[in-house]
Design a protein around this motif. Structure first.
Motif, PDB file in Angstrom:
ATOM      1  N   PHE A   1       0.832  -1.200   0.000  1.00  0.00           N
ATOM      2  CA  PHE A   1       0.000   0.000   0.000  1.00  0.00           C
ATOM      3  C   PHE A   1       0.873   1.258   0.000  1.00  0.00           C
ATOM      4  CE2 PHE A   1      -2.084   3.335   2.520  1.00  0.00           C
ATOM      5  CZ  PHE A   1      -3.153   3.605   1.686  1.00  0.00           C
ATOM      6  N   CYS A   2       1.913   1.272   0.824  1.00  0.00           N
ATOM      7  CA  CYS A   2       2.803   2.436   0.869  1.00  0.00           C
ATOM      8  C   CYS A   2       3.515   2.652  -0.465  1.00  0.00           C
ATOM      9  CB  CYS A   2       3.828   2.268   1.983  1.00  0.00           C
ATOM     10  SG  CYS A   2       3.141   2.418   3.632  1.00  0.00           S
ATOM     11  N   ALA A   3       3.953   1.557  -1.080  1.00  0.00           N
ATOM     12  CA  ALA A   3       4.630   1.676  -2.374  1.00  0.00           C
ATOM     13  C   ALA A   3       3.675   2.184  -3.452  1.00  0.00           C
ATOM     14  CB  ALA A   3       5.212   0.329  -2.780  1.00  0.00           C
ATOM     15  N   SER A   4       2.426   1.708  -3.409  1.00  0.00           N
ATOM     16  CA  SER A   4       1.472   2.174  -4.417  1.00  0.00           C
ATOM     17  C   SER A   4       1.078   3.631  -4.173  1.00  0.00           C
ATOM     18  CB  SER A   4       0.238   1.282  -4.441  1.00  0.00           C
ATOM     19  OG  SER A   4      -0.466   1.376  -3.227  1.00  0.00           O
ATOM     20  N   MET A   5       1.009   4.053  -2.918  1.00  0.00           N
ATOM     21  CA  MET A   5       0.715   5.466  -2.627  1.00  0.00           C
ATOM     22  C   MET A   5       1.868   6.360  -3.065  1.00  0.00           C
ATOM     23  SD  MET A   5      -2.263   6.077  -1.413  1.00  0.00           S
ATOM     24  CE  MET A   5      -2.845   4.933  -2.641  1.00  0.00           C
ATOM     25  N   LEU A   6       3.099   5.865  -2.930  1.00  0.00           N
ATOM     26  CA  LEU A   6       4.256   6.637  -3.382  1.00  0.00           C
ATOM     27  C   LEU A   6       4.192   6.861  -4.891  1.00  0.00           C
ATOM     28  CD1 LEU A   6       7.062   7.902  -2.833  1.00  0.00           C
ATOM     29  CD2 LEU A   6       8.004   5.631  -3.248  1.00  0.00           C
ATOM     30  N   THR A   7       3.942   5.813  -5.640  1.00  0.00           N
ATOM     31  CA  THR A   7       3.887   5.961  -7.093  1.00  0.00           C
ATOM     32  C   THR A   7       2.663   6.775  -7.533  1.00  0.00           C
ATOM     33  OG1 THR A   7       2.805   3.820  -7.256  1.00  0.00           O
ATOM     34  CG2 THR A   7       5.171   3.865  -7.567  1.00  0.00           C
ATOM     35  N   THR A   8       1.546   6.627  -6.819  1.00  0.00           N
ATOM     36  CA  THR A   8       0.364   7.430  -7.137  1.00  0.00           C
ATOM     37  C   THR A   8       0.636   8.913  -6.889  1.00  0.00           C
ATOM     38  OG1 THR A   8      -1.058   5.581  -6.546  1.00  0.00           O
ATOM     39  CG2 THR A   8      -2.079   7.757  -6.628  1.00  0.00           C
ATOM     40  N   GLY A   9       1.310   9.221  -5.795  1.00  0.00           N
ATOM     41  CA  GLY A   9       1.662  10.609  -5.495  1.00  0.00           C
ATOM     42  C   GLY A   9       2.606  11.198  -6.525  1.00  0.00           C
ATOM     43  N   ILE A  10       3.564  10.399  -6.966  1.00  0.00           N
ATOM     44  CA  ILE A  10       4.501  10.870  -7.990  1.00  0.00           C
ATOM     45  C   ILE A  10       3.762  11.133  -9.302  1.00  0.00           C
ATOM     46  CG2 ILE A  10       6.443  10.152  -9.427  1.00  0.00           C
ATOM     47  CD1 ILE A  10       7.508   8.684  -6.914  1.00  0.00           C
ATOM     48  N   LEU A  11       2.873  10.232  -9.674  1.00  0.00           N
ATOM     49  CA  LEU A  11       2.107  10.401 -10.899  1.00  0.00           C
ATOM     50  C   LEU A  11       1.195  11.628 -10.810  1.00  0.00           C
ATOM     51  CD1 LEU A  11       1.531   9.082 -13.646  1.00  0.00           C
ATOM     52  CD2 LEU A  11      -0.334   7.859 -12.541  1.00  0.00           C
ATOM     53  N   PHE A  12       0.498  11.791  -9.690  1.00  0.00           N
ATOM     54  CA  PHE A  12      -0.381  12.945  -9.495  1.00  0.00           C
ATOM     55  C   PHE A  12       0.418  14.252  -9.509  1.00  0.00           C
ATOM     56  CE2 PHE A  12      -2.506  15.960  -6.613  1.00  0.00           C
ATOM     57  CZ  PHE A  12      -3.688  16.123  -7.309  1.00  0.00           C
ATOM     58  N   GLY A  13       1.571  14.256  -8.845  1.00  0.00           N
ATOM     59  CA  GLY A  13       2.413  15.453  -8.835  1.00  0.00           C
ATOM     60  C   GLY A  13       2.932  15.805 -10.215  1.00  0.00           C
ATOM     61  N   SER A  14       3.277  14.793 -10.993  1.00  0.00           N
ATOM     62  CA  SER A  14       3.769  15.047 -12.346  1.00  0.00           C
ATOM     63  C   SER A  14       2.683  15.653 -13.223  1.00  0.00           C
ATOM     64  CB  SER A  14       4.264  13.749 -12.977  1.00  0.00           C
ATOM     65  OG  SER A  14       5.351  13.242 -12.269  1.00  0.00           O
ATOM     66  N   PHE A  15       1.475  15.093 -13.151  1.00  0.00           N
ATOM     67  CA  PHE A  15       0.379  15.638 -13.951  1.00  0.00           C
ATOM     68  C   PHE A  15      -0.011  17.043 -13.500  1.00  0.00           C
ATOM     69  CE2 PHE A  15      -0.973  11.159 -15.135  1.00  0.00           C
ATOM     70  CZ  PHE A  15      -0.524  11.298 -16.441  1.00  0.00           C
TER      71      PHE A  15
ATOM     72  N   PHE B   1       1.924  19.316 -11.821  1.00  0.00           N
ATOM     73  CA  PHE B   1       2.997  20.253 -12.139  1.00  0.00           C
ATOM     74  C   PHE B   1       3.078  20.504 -13.638  1.00  0.00           C
ATOM     75  CE2 PHE B   1       7.496  21.218 -13.034  1.00  0.00           C
ATOM     76  CZ  PHE B   1       7.604  22.384 -12.295  1.00  0.00           C
ATOM     77  N   GLY B   2       2.874  19.458 -14.435  1.00  0.00           N
ATOM     78  CA  GLY B   2       2.903  19.626 -15.892  1.00  0.00           C
ATOM     79  C   GLY B   2       1.808  20.548 -16.390  1.00  0.00           C
ATOM     80  N   ALA B   3       0.614  20.419 -15.835  1.00  0.00           N
ATOM     81  CA  ALA B   3      -0.489  21.293 -16.255  1.00  0.00           C
ATOM     82  C   ALA B   3      -0.229  22.739 -15.858  1.00  0.00           C
ATOM     83  CB  ALA B   3      -1.793  20.807 -15.638  1.00  0.00           C
ATOM     84  N   ILE B   4       0.324  22.948 -14.673  1.00  0.00           N
ATOM     85  CA  ILE B   4       0.624  24.321 -14.227  1.00  0.00           C
ATOM     86  C   ILE B   4       1.706  24.940 -15.112  1.00  0.00           C
ATOM     87  CG2 ILE B   4       1.631  25.654 -12.335  1.00  0.00           C
ATOM     88  CD1 ILE B   4       0.188  23.721 -10.424  1.00  0.00           C
ATOM     89  N   VAL B   5       2.729  24.170 -15.430  1.00  0.00           N
ATOM     90  CA  VAL B   5       3.806  24.691 -16.273  1.00  0.00           C
ATOM     91  C   VAL B   5       3.298  24.968 -17.685  1.00  0.00           C
ATOM     92  CG1 VAL B   5       5.996  24.069 -17.367  1.00  0.00           C
ATOM     93  CG2 VAL B   5       5.674  23.688 -14.942  1.00  0.00           C
TER      94      VAL B   5
END
Length: 73
Positions: free
Chosen positions: A45-59, A61-65
């Motif tokens: 669960f922790c590993a999947s939350m880490l990757t989900t957070g990274i994916l959400f942050g990338s999307f 940050f990309g939209a803001i940029v």
């Protein structure tokens, strides 16, 4: 050094550091299970939350940029 070459170098460096971080997180799983008495489901669960957070942050940050541009104010 040319700005484009510097950006390429820094991008590669960041990807390398991200990979090292993910490997380190993967290797401490056994330590976490033995020290804190958590089961493998919680580690997954922790590993999947880490990757989900990274994916959400990338999307996000990309939209803001894309909207505002990536330049100093």
């Amino acid at each position: 050094m040319d700005t484009r070459k510097l950006q390429f170098f820094v991008t590669g460096l960041v990807m390398m550091l991200f990979g090292i971080t993910m490997v380190v997180v993967g290797t401490i799983n056994d330590f976490l299970t033995s020290t804190y008495q958590v089961d493998r489901i919680f580690i997954g669960f922790c590993a999947s939350m880490l990757t989900t957070g990274i994916l959400f942050g990338s999307f996000t940050f990309g939209a803001i940029v894309d909207f505002y541009g990536y330049k100093p104010s």
